[in-house]
Scaffold this active site. Structure first.
Site, PDB file in Angstrom:
ATOM      1  N   ARG A 243     -21.625  41.536  26.144  1.00 44.09           N
ATOM      2  CA  ARG A 243     -20.676  42.099  25.188  1.00 44.09           C
ATOM      3  C   ARG A 243     -19.878  43.201  25.885  1.00 44.09           C
ATOM      4  O   ARG A 243     -20.447  44.028  26.608  1.00 44.09           O
ATOM      5  CB  ARG A 243     -21.396  42.717  23.983  1.00 44.09           C
ATOM      6  CG  ARG A 243     -21.893  41.715  22.955  1.00 44.09           C
ATOM      7  CD  ARG A 243     -20.749  41.032  22.197  1.00 44.09           C
ATOM      8  NE  ARG A 243     -21.236  40.094  21.200  1.00 44.09           N
ATOM      9  CZ  ARG A 243     -21.503  38.799  21.430  1.00 44.09           C
ATOM     10  NH1 ARG A 243     -21.303  38.278  22.625  1.00 44.09           N
ATOM     11  NH2 ARG A 243     -21.938  38.028  20.457  1.00 44.09           N
ATOM     12  N   GLU A 272     -11.973  42.788  22.415  1.00 37.12           N
ATOM     13  CA  GLU A 272     -11.408  41.445  22.511  1.00 37.12           C
ATOM     14  C   GLU A 272     -10.904  40.931  21.163  1.00 37.12           C
ATOM     15  O   GLU A 272     -11.466  41.290  20.135  1.00 37.12           O
ATOM     16  CB  GLU A 272     -12.436  40.479  23.127  1.00 37.12           C
ATOM     17  CG  GLU A 272     -13.675  40.225  22.308  1.00 37.12           C
ATOM     18  CD  GLU A 272     -14.658  39.316  23.058  1.00 37.12           C
ATOM     19  OE1 GLU A 272     -15.071  39.660  24.182  1.00 37.12           O
ATOM     20  OE2 GLU A 272     -15.004  38.265  22.499  1.00 37.12           O
ATOM     21  N   HIS A 290     -14.133  34.769  26.768  1.00 37.53           N
ATOM     22  CA  HIS A 290     -15.428  34.659  26.057  1.00 37.53           C
ATOM     23  C   HIS A 290     -15.859  33.191  25.942  1.00 37.53           C
ATOM     24  O   HIS A 290     -15.968  32.648  24.846  1.00 37.53           O
ATOM     25  CB  HIS A 290     -15.324  35.305  24.663  1.00 37.53           C
ATOM     26  CG  HIS A 290     -16.680  35.603  24.065  1.00 37.53           C
ATOM     27  ND1 HIS A 290     -16.908  36.642  23.211  1.00 37.53           N
ATOM     28  CD2 HIS A 290     -17.872  34.985  24.198  1.00 37.53           C
ATOM     29  CE1 HIS A 290     -18.186  36.662  22.837  1.00 37.53           C
ATOM     30  NE2 HIS A 290     -18.790  35.645  23.430  1.00 37.53           N
TER      31      HIS A 290
HETATM   32  C1  8YV Z   1     -20.844  32.567  21.004  1.00 39.45           C
HETATM   33  C2  8YV Z   1     -21.887  34.614  22.067  1.00 39.45           C
HETATM   34  O1  8YV Z   1     -20.012  31.531  21.313  1.00 39.45           O
HETATM   35  O2  8YV Z   1     -23.776  33.698  20.996  1.00 39.45           O
HETATM   36  C3  8YV Z   1     -23.199  34.696  21.361  1.00 39.45           C
HETATM   37  O3  8YV Z   1     -23.678  35.830  21.179  1.00 39.45           O
HETATM   38  O4  8YV Z   1     -21.441  35.566  22.540  1.00 39.45           O
HETATM   39  C4  8YV Z   1     -21.056  33.391  22.230  1.00 39.45           C
HETATM   40  O5  8YV Z   1     -21.503  32.681  23.319  1.00 39.45           O
HETATM   41  C5  8YV Z   1     -20.297  33.364  19.869  1.00 39.45           C
HETATM   42  O6  8YV Z   1     -21.102  34.440  19.544  1.00 39.45           O
HETATM   43  C6  8YV Z   1     -20.120  32.516  18.644  1.00 39.45           C
HETATM   44  O7  8YV Z   1     -20.207  33.256  17.457  1.00 39.45           O
END
Ligand code: 8YV
Length: 328
Positions: A243, A272, A290
């Site tokens: 993150r 983002e 992402h």
């Molecule tokens: C997801 C992600 O695609 O799962 C996570 O925490 O960061 C990503 O890979 C995204 O969160 C989908 O809501």
């Protein structure tokens, strides 16, 4: 109490196979054109739904949950990170929150390795050189990067993804170091020949590559602060597939611009999809939208976890992927 066909509102377009199964099993409302739901659409959704299926792009905060209707029993998030959901507010309203752990571990670890390789061996810069027809032929000092074999990788957050990154990196002859709230079990530490650093500061000052693989929580916000980034050595590389909020993006950008660190590979950003415009101008960074878990197989598996969580709740059982505040 079992619900035969819960009203499930899905905030984003999911892979067809997932949506079809959701239509078969539940009274599902899908987002066919994948527009980002407005605040008022989200309010309507939490007022009506038995189950909300949000993603990282929806802010499920206390103000929104205060407007939730009595039917809302489950927030079955499509993704592993839950920092977009106010867990305390959900708990206070008796709403269960679930996520999709485990199924995106390998894809995210692959992307972390891809960024380590791309930054250290200057893949994107090389591609640009060729594509922009600036390449004038092989040269002994052209596009020199950094060798990976023998380097030290410091992993921040040694959960499932951190460990999967470590396994891959070992295949490249990289030695594994990590900082985590606690040591991993002895068997894992032994298998990975990993060195544990209780002090993040101490680890940062000694690594060649840093990979952020911890969740964003109040405790990890700006964990890589301006002060800590200064501890890195000038040849070091920073990778973030977790993150953006874990790194002070402005401080990182300043250091990259001043060549106080060698490079960065970023799949996530503090605000983002907005990105510090100065980052966009730098050659020593690889920037991705992402996409760490963006494989078809991964996204279908995430959808299957969401369906299992909804179905178990609808059948009167406790969903398997319940997220408990402060755990994980
Ligand atoms: C997801 C992600 O695609 O799962 C996570 O925490 O960061 C990503 O890979 C995204 O969160 C989908 O809501």
């Amino acid at each position: 109490m079992p619900l035969t066909k819960p009203l499930v509102i899905v905030t984003r377009k999911l892979p067809d196979v997932v949506e079809t199964r959701m239509m078969e099993l539940f009274d599902s409302r899908l987002n066919h054109d994948d527009h980002a739901m407005t605040e008022s659409e989200l309010v309507d959704a939490v007022k009506q739904a038995d189950v909300l299926v949000p993603t990282v792009t929806d802010r499920i905060d206390g103000a929104l949950l205060a407007q939730a209707g009595p039917r809302l029993k489950l927030i079955a998030s499509f993704g592993t990170g839950v920092d977009h959901i106010d867990l305390a507010a959900a708990r206070a309203k008796g709403i269960t929150v679930t996520n999709t752990p485990g199924v995106l571990t390998d894809d995210t670890a692959d992307m972390t390795m891809a960024l380590i390789l791309a930054v250290s061996r200057r893949l994107v810069e090389g591609d640009r050189l060729v594509r922009e027809k600036r390449w004038q032929g092989w040269g002994p000092t052209l596009m020199l990067g950094q060798r990976l074999t023998g380097k030290r990788l410091g992993i921040i957050g040694m959960g499932r993804i951190g460990q999967a990154v470590a396994r891959r990196a070992r295949g490249f002859g990289i030695s594994i170091h990590y900082h985590n709230r606690r040591r991993v079990p002895d068997a894992v530490q032994h298998e990975l020949e990993a060195t544990y650093w209780e002090s993040l500061d101490q680890m940062l000052a000694r690594m060649d590559i840093i990979s952020v693989n911890c969740p964003h929580t109040p405790a990890t916000y700006h964990l890589l602060s301006a002060r800590r980034l200064k501890l890195l050595r000038p040849h070091s590389v920073v990778i973030n597939t977790a993150r953006g909020e874990v790194i002070d993006e402005d401080a990182l950008t300043r250091m990259l611009a001043a060549h106080e660190i060698a490079g960065a590979g970023l799949d996530v950003f503090e605000h983002e999809p907005a990105i510090n415009p100065k980052l966009l101008k730098l050659d020593n960074v690889v920037l991705l939208p992402h996409m760490g878990s963006a494989t078809l197989e991964g996204r279908v598996a995430m959808g299957e976890r969401v369906i299992i969580n909804i179905k178990t709740l609808a059948d009167g059982h406790r969903p398997p992927d319940r997220v408990i505040e402060g755990v994980g």
